[in-house]
Design an enzyme around this catalytic site. Structure first.
Site, short mmCIF file in Angstrom:
data_model
loop_
_atom_site.label_atom_id
_atom_site.label_comp_id
_atom_site.label_asym_id
_atom_site.label_seq_id
_atom_site.Cartn_x
_atom_site.Cartn_y
_atom_site.Cartn_z
N VAL A 1 5.74 51.95 47.14
CA VAL A 1 4.77 51.18 46.36
C VAL A 1 5.39 50.48 45.16
CG1 VAL A 1 2.76 52.52 47.08
CG2 VAL A 1 4.08 53.27 45.09
N SER B 1 9.52 49.60 43.24
CA SER B 1 10.97 49.79 43.28
C SER B 1 11.60 49.11 42.08
CB SER B 1 11.54 49.21 44.58
OG SER B 1 12.93 49.40 44.65
N GLY B 2 12.52 49.82 41.43
CA GLY B 2 13.23 49.26 40.29
C GLY B 2 14.71 49.56 40.40
N SER C 1 14.84 53.60 40.07
CA SER C 1 13.92 54.52 40.76
C SER C 1 13.11 53.78 41.81
CB SER C 1 12.97 55.18 39.75
OG SER C 1 12.14 54.20 39.16
N GLN C 2 12.57 54.58 42.72
CA GLN C 2 11.64 54.08 43.71
C GLN C 2 10.43 55.00 43.70
OE1 GLN C 2 14.14 54.17 47.23
NE2 GLN C 2 14.42 51.95 47.16
N LYS D 1 8.21 59.84 42.50
CA LYS D 1 9.19 58.94 41.88
C LYS D 1 10.58 59.50 42.13
CE LYS D 1 10.08 56.20 37.82
NZ LYS D 1 9.54 55.71 36.57
N ASP E 1 10.37 53.10 26.37
CA ASP E 1 10.43 52.28 27.59
C ASP E 1 9.03 51.73 27.89
OD1 ASP E 1 11.46 51.02 29.82
OD2 ASP E 1 11.46 52.82 31.08
#
Length: 765
Positions: A28, A30-31, A34-35, A51, A145
């Site tokens: 759902v 994605s960076g 992390s996913q 996560k 963040d």
């Protein structure tokens, strides 16, 4: 058998494996680091978000695993309605199991949806509440963040923030490593200038305040900050004091949005010390959200464009009309044009074959002679069996031209030669439409006698009866209804001929149509009746006849507005009086919850306020978020409106949904005379809203010395604590307004002592 070392470190933190979840894991988000997957627990039948850190392989270093576990344990301890819940860790694959948020991240929503102002403000406020909670923990927990990607939205679009764990990274990284890592994570735009300018200083709470300001900018504009700039350009601009462009800020935005822009600017101040703390921010965001929710949306008046044929007459006295001449000039045969122009002067009107042909624009000699009004010459031409229904490029037949030019003899001649009375042009106009538009009952009768459709509808659904009603041609309207024209046909937007007659105030047409069976309460697509339109336009005689004939005075449109709501909002005193005489309800709410009295108070129509009060309107009627008419007046109106409502018996101590009284709102708006008036009518100076603010808290926050003095004289106490143990004195000291400080120093000698103990210390992190 030895226990898993990971389990040994987890304590009470639940441990999950892939086998605990069903096999279909849906990615759902994605960076770079992390996913996030959506997965359903096999036994609990509940959706979770997992996560995972793809940068951490199964054999990851114990320090990395420990960091993840520590982070999960820290997050699990935090329980707050606007912070995402953590349920444990997943061993295989390595990740954090957390609450699933159905609407994903704010980042995704901003890119795919246009958000209403109320939702934008609510997201801002709920984010500030979450950040204030983190900062109030002992010791304060910094997020570091904060960005739209870490602001999650549940199925009801309420906020829960996540990923507040960068402090460890910062401790373990050099300044440049941190900046580079931030750039990779897409958070460079949210880093405050001091991080680029002060190499040794650790980040503090004002770091998050700066990030929050950028989030506000994104919510207000729904754009990406620094779009098109590279990493170095962003760093240089931010360090130099530049911020995302304010060009998208519009004067058309609500006033509360302009105030939110002011808060945003203070939050991104170059000097961290000048940025407000989140405790103060929550006060302002709560105020602005409450005020925005009370806004009154009065439906805009939609002008009814007068319906006319889009074609000009093809014949002007003494000369050929420019339109027909242009069509002829555009023909690809210049020689033919000369011959056609000579037709009216020629004795021999029998054209040669080439003169009977159809040209590029399809204008024929018959069109031309009809436009000239040459009856005898048209008769001679028709004797040669030309096509009587030939059409130009725009669909005009000779009969349409004759009807538009009001040439009854030519119409009769063409009809006698078989012209089609129902042939239409490209806009769907039949000859009868033109006759009705012109008020030409003779031509209309002739057309009807030759089979013209009495209810012909052009492209937008208008009938000849609509046109007669619009232009006040009672003669044509009587003819049409005598030929069984339907008075209840709706055009494309739902208007009947009675809607049109009522809108323009043509009383004779209103009377005729109602006598012929027109539906008094017929509704347009927006559910407005003829009475709505007559009231909106102030057509008193039309209103009077509609009401006498039995029109419902309380019919509601798609916004829940009845005729009395509209009249009250527009200041139509006589019309309000008339509607009340015919039984219009004083208490019907619109879809927003506003009664006619709310709208009169909002718009400041004093005569109507007194009229409604004399008619026993409920002075304490509750509208949106439980606002009374007096709340609206205190927030939006002039002092005279507040005074009028109080004189009519309005309760000065009514509290709306969040506990705000009219006195709170008058103080917040700094309307001195309204404050005086409310106090004279026994407004409670000690009233507290849901977060414990009294009017004195607001006066101190606004820095309004004159109003604070009046409140103190009325008995306000400066040491009353709000929901977070903050007094008006403490707010005044933190506002640093000289006038307030001078007043307090003279009024309360103990202020110096309070100041020495730093009254806001537990909140100013």
């Amino acid at each position: 058998m030895a226990a898993d070392p990971t389990e040994l470190r987890l304590g009470s933190l639940p441990v999950f494996t892939r086998d605990d979840f069903e096999g279909d894991w849906r990615l759902v988000a994605s960076g770079g680091f992390s996913q996030v997957f959506q997965a359903r627990h096999r036994r609990w039948r509940t959706e979770y978000a997992i996560k995972c850190a793809p940068c951490l392989p199964p054999d990851a270093a114990s320090s990395d695993v420990n960091y993840l576990i520590e982070e999960a344990a820290k997050m699990k301890k935090i329980k707050f309605q606007h912070i995402v819940s953590i349920y444990g860790v997943c061993k295989q694959p390595l990740g954090i199991v957390m609450e699933f948020m159905a609407n994903g991240s704010l980042e995704k929503v901003l890119s795919t949806h246009s958000l209403c102002w109320k939702l934008r403000f609510r997201i801002i406020h709920e984010t500030s509440l979450a950040m204030n909670f983190l900062h109030s923990i002992k010791p304060p927990l910094l997020h570091l963040d904060l960005k739209p990607g870490n602001i999650l939205l549940d199925s009801n679009m309420h906020v829960k923030i996540s990923d507040f764990g960068l402090s460890k990274w910062m401790e373990q990284s050099t300044r440049m490593q941190y900046i580079e890592r931030s750039a990779l994570r897409g958070m460079l735009s949210y880093i405050p200038p001091e991080m680029f300018l002060e190499s040794n200083k650790a980040p503090g709470p004002k770091y998050d305040v700066y990030s929050f300001a950028i989030v506000i900018w994104e919510l207000l504009t729904q754009k990406k900050p620094y779009s098109g700039f590279n990493m170095m350009m962003i760093i240089i601009r931010v360090a130099a004091g530049m911020r995302p462009s304010l060009q998208p800020v519009s004067d058309q935005w609500p006033s509360e949005a302009q105030q939110m822009v002011d808060l945003m600017k203070r939050c991104w101040d170059q000097d961290p010390k000048k940025r407000p703390c989140f405790l103060d921010i929550t006060i302002e965001t709560d105020i602005l959200l409450s005020l925005l929710q009370s806004r009154v949306a009065v439906p805009e008046s939609k002008a009814l464009a007068r319906k006319v044929s889009c074609k000009l007459s093809l014949r002007q006295p003494g000369e050929v009309n420019e339109d027909i001449s242009q069509e002829l000039m555009d023909s690809d045969s210049g020689n033919y044009l000369k011959r056609a122009l000579q037709l009216s002067d020629r004795k021999n009107l029998v054209p040669r074959d080439e003169e009977l042909c159809i040209y590029e624009n399809k204008v024929t000699p018959l069109h031309f002679l009809v436009a000239q009004g040459s009856v005898e010459q048209v008769r001679l031409l028709l004797a040669h069996e030309v096509d009587v229904d030939c059409q130009t490029a725009s669909g005009y037949t000779p009969l349409l031209i004759a009807a538009q030019d009001q040439q009854p003899d030519l119409c009769a001649l063409l009809l006698a030669h078989g012209a089609d009375a129902n042939r239409v042009d490209e806009d769907g106009w039949a000859p009868l439409h033109f006759a009705a538009q012109n008020g030409d009952d003779g031509t209309a009768r002739l057309l009807l006698d030759h089979g013209a459709c009495v209810d012909a509808q052009e492209r937008e659904g208008w009938t000849p009866l609509h046109l007669a009603a619009q232009n006040n041609f009672e003669n044509v309207a009587r003819l049409l209804v005598s030929r069984q024209a339907d008075p209840n046909l709706h055009e494309a937007e739902g208007k009947t001929p009675l809607h049109v007659a009522a809108y323009f105030g043509h009383v004779s047409l209103v009377k005729l149509l109602t006598s012929q069976g027109a539906e008094l309460d017929a509704q347009q697509r927006n559910l407005r009746t003829p009475l709505h339109l007559a009231v909106e336009r102030g057509k008193v005689r039309a209103i009077q006849h509609l009401l006498k004939s039995g029109a419902v005075p309380d019919a509601l449109d798609q916004s829940g507005y009845g005729p009395l709501h509209t009249a009250a909002a527009r200041g139509k005193y006589l019309i309000c009086k008339m509607l009340l005489r015919y039984g219009a309800s004083l208490e019907l709410p619109t879809h927003q919850g506003w009664t006619p009295l709310h709208l009169a108070a909002y718009k400041g129509h004093l005569e109507i306020i007194h009229l409604l009060a004399e008619s026993h309107a409920n002075m304490g009627a509750l509208g949106a978020v439980n606002w009374t008419p007096l709340h609206l007046a205190a927030r939006h109106g002039e002092e005279a409106v507040v005074s009028a409502l109080l004189q009519c018996g309005a309760d000065p101590n009514a509290a709306e949904q969040s506990g705000w009284t009219p006195l709170h709102l008058a103080v917040q708006r700094s309307t001195f005379l309204s404050v005086i008036n409310l106090l004279e009518h026994h407004a409670n100076v000690h009233a507290r809203n849901k977060v414990g603010w009294t009017p004195a808290h607001l006066a101190a926050l606004k820095g309004n010395t004159a109003i604070l003095k009046v409140l103190v004289e009325a008995g306000a106490q400066l040491d009353v604590q709000d929901g977070v143990s903050c007094t008006p004195l403490q707010l005044a000291l933190r506002s640093r307004k000289q006038g307030i400080m001078s007043f307090l120093e003279g009024k309360e000698p103990s202020v110096a002592t309070l100041g020495g103990s730093k009254p806001g210390a537990e909140m100013e992190i």
